[in-house]
Design an enzyme around this catalytic site. Structure first.
Site, short mmCIF file in Angstrom:
data_model
loop_
_atom_site.label_atom_id
_atom_site.label_comp_id
_atom_site.label_asym_id
_atom_site.label_seq_id
_atom_site.Cartn_x
_atom_site.Cartn_y
_atom_site.Cartn_z
N LYS B 82 41.85 28.18 49.31
CA LYS B 82 40.59 28.72 48.80
C LYS B 82 40.47 28.42 47.32
O LYS B 82 41.47 28.45 46.59
CB LYS B 82 40.60 30.24 49.04
CG LYS B 82 39.30 30.96 48.82
CD LYS B 82 39.47 32.43 49.24
CE LYS B 82 38.17 33.20 49.13
NZ LYS B 82 38.35 34.61 49.56
N SER B 156 35.29 35.94 53.22
CA SER B 156 34.82 35.00 52.24
C SER B 156 35.66 33.73 52.19
O SER B 156 35.26 32.77 51.55
CB SER B 156 34.79 35.65 50.86
OG SER B 156 36.09 35.88 50.37
N SER B 180 38.67 39.32 53.99
CA SER B 180 38.17 37.97 53.68
C SER B 180 39.02 36.84 54.23
O SER B 180 38.56 35.70 54.28
CB SER B 180 38.05 37.78 52.16
OG SER B 180 37.01 38.58 51.66
#
Lengths: 75, 473
Positions: B82, B156, B180
């Protein structure tokens, strides 16, 4: 211990957009006109959901963000 | 091995081939880079693709292995992460246009540890803006679910889940503050673990909530998840909240089974009659599967779990508003409208609400501990239905009630473990009623019981085939 716990009052969950704008103004936060309705919905939603905690006895619980077995001490 | 056969091979298999010198890390890296080139236009899973450095790292790994210096199961394995983790010399945008040109001077501890384990870092993944979830207009393109491009892949750590589910890397490192990592993993049909807070260093992880942020290994299988967790877990002097306890060998005992283990299905999170029929059916079948393996499954109650979402929002969003306060005041229009309104609303939360939320969190943690005195693990679905359509997700809130329905309900499943600082894993366990979208089974455990939740997940995985389903791309 809190020997004389004041009566809990609900947080207002029906603030108007103008109320929200004034709250933000106190923080030098300028909410764009196009966002004001959504910010108001979001804030009122949190207050309404949060007020469900009013019936829960919380005063005996310390406001801990980190628990003893995480960070700083081995389990 | 043909290119087609390389897709969806777990790390455990790839590592065997690499160690035996039957598969070149360079070949494997080129394979994933080619997949990215082919699929990225339709999936938007990436922000930065590190092709040149990845090939150089793969070449270096290959030379080391040929010299007999094999480091372990991640050596030569291409991974992505990420774009919330610092990468020395490589843009780290946090999914925001404000950080478009931010180039860290050092690696996050988790990135450094992946490098030390020999992983080849292939790409930085797309994500919700500032890891806040709910982004309407992603600055780097809207990530799409590989099972149905009209649906969101979950927030996310969306790009990381998409990249693993579409075989654009062997595994990924996402981040999980309130779900997330687990939510996109479940939505994309892969595995992800959120470990105990403090198990993985936060140093170099751009913050959302200082008391809940945690890196989240994401992979095709449970054993792969254990391998990545092993690489990044452990004490770090650079993170004052990192636990000084030693990380265990998470593969040891992984396949010992669950006979004699006790599980509690969380009563308050059982799928109601109104839930997606696929969710109800898959959860019930999951319980039957675990029972058939020798696990005892009953019900446990955690009454405050029904209020986990507002407790979480009052803490997490307020923490995030604190982090973002200068930028949200000085350059609000550089934020996506959803992130902006969420942060502006949270900026108005009073100290009394924040403190009361932390008190409720303490009480909630006690209830989770009480439940875990009766059982070894907790079970629940990961969601009440399929991930929303992108066009539905992008509709502005119409009322307070609309916010409650869309923002609070979905958070009830994953935020409990974030608030309680306990580990939880999601594994594929079925499909939703429309027959297409994957769904996850969540297995949680007590503090630092990662090995227990991994063992239960591995047993479930070995008895089912859900992890072998992949999207048609």
């Amino acid at each position: 211990m809190m020997p004389n716990r004041p009566q809990r009052a609900a947080y207002p969950s029906d603030l108007s957009p103008e109320d929200i704008r004034r709250l933000a103004h106190g923080l030098a936060l300028q909410i764009p006109d196009d966002d004001l309705a959504v910010v108001t919905y979001r804030f009122n939603a949190l207050m309404e959901e949060f007020n469900k905690l009013l019936s829960v006895e919380l005063d005996e619980a310390d406001p801990l963000a980190i628990f003893h077995d995480a960070g700083g001490r081995a389990p | 091995m043909s290119d087609q056969a390389l897709a969806y091979q777990p790390i455990t298999r790839l590592a065997q081939l690499i160690q035996r010198k039957e598969l070149s890390p360079v070949t494997l890296t080129r394979f994933y880079l080619d997949r990215i080139e082919e699929l990225e236009p339709q999936l938007n899973a990436h922000i930065t693709i590190m092709a040149e450095s990845a090939l150089a790292e793969a070449k270096a790994a290959e030379e080391e292995i040929h010299r007999g210096q094999y480091r372990g199961p991640l050596h030569g394995i291409p991974m992505g992460m990420k774009d919330q983790f610092w990468t020395k010399g490589v843009n780290t945008t946090w999914g925001s246009r404000i950080y478009r040109d931010f180039i860290p001077a050092e690696d996050a501890t988790v990135v450094r540890r992946l490098r030390e384990a020999g992983a080849v870092l292939i790409a930085k993944h797309n994500q919700a803006e500032f890891a806040m979830g709910g982004t309407r207009v992603h600055p780097y393109g809207t990530p799409r679910n590989p099972w149905d491009p009209q649906r969101i892949p979950g927030h996310s750590s969306s790009g990381s889940a998409v990249a693993v589910a579409a075989a654009m890397c062997a595994a990924a490192l996402g981040e999980d503050t309130g779900g997330s990592g687990r939510i996109p993993a479940a939505a994309c049909g892969i595995v992800a673990i959120r470990p105990t807070f403090g198990r993985i260093s936060r140093h170099g992880t751009m913050p959302v909530s200082w008391s809940m942020d945690s890196a989240s290994p994401m992979s095709l299988t449970v054993e792969d998840c254990a391998i990545v967790l092993q690489a990044v877990a452990g004490h770090d002097l650079l993170d004052p909240l990192s636990s000084p306890s030693l990380a265990l060998d998470y593969r040891q005992g992984l396949h010992d089974g669950v006979r004699g283990m006790r599980a509690g299905a969380i009563k308050e999170l059982l799928p109601p009659d109104s839930a997606d029929q696929g969710v109800r059916q898959a959860f019930q079948e999951s319980i039957r599967t675990l029972e058939s393996l020798g696990m005892t499954v009953g019900e446990v109650s955690v009454p405050l779990i029904t209020l986990a979402a507002p407790i979480f929002v009052a803490i997490c969003d307020t923490d995030a508003a604190g982090v973002q306060f200068d930028n949200i005041r000085l350059r609000p229009m550089d934020y996506d409208s959803s992130t902006r309104t969420r942060l502006m609303s949270a900026s108005l939360v009073s100290a009394s609400i924040y403190t009361r939320a932390q008190r409720a969190r303490t009480l909630f943690r006690r209830q989770m501990e009480d439940a875990l005195r009766k059982v070894d693990i907790l079970l629940s679905p990961m969601s009440g239905g399929p991930p929303p359509l992108i066009e539905e997700e992008n509709v502005y809130f119409q009322s307070k009630e609309d916010v409650i329905r869309r923002q609070f309900g979905a958070r009830s499943f994953t935020t409990p473990y974030s608030l309680a600082a306990m580990p939880a894993i999601t594994i594929p366990c079925g499909v939703t009623a429309n027959g297409n979208m994957p769904m996850g089974l969540q297995i949680g455990g007590g503090p630092f019981e990662e090995a227990t939740v991994l063992r239960a997940a591995a047993a479930f995985e070995s008895a089912t085939q859900w992890h072998t389903r992949h999207p048609k791309l």
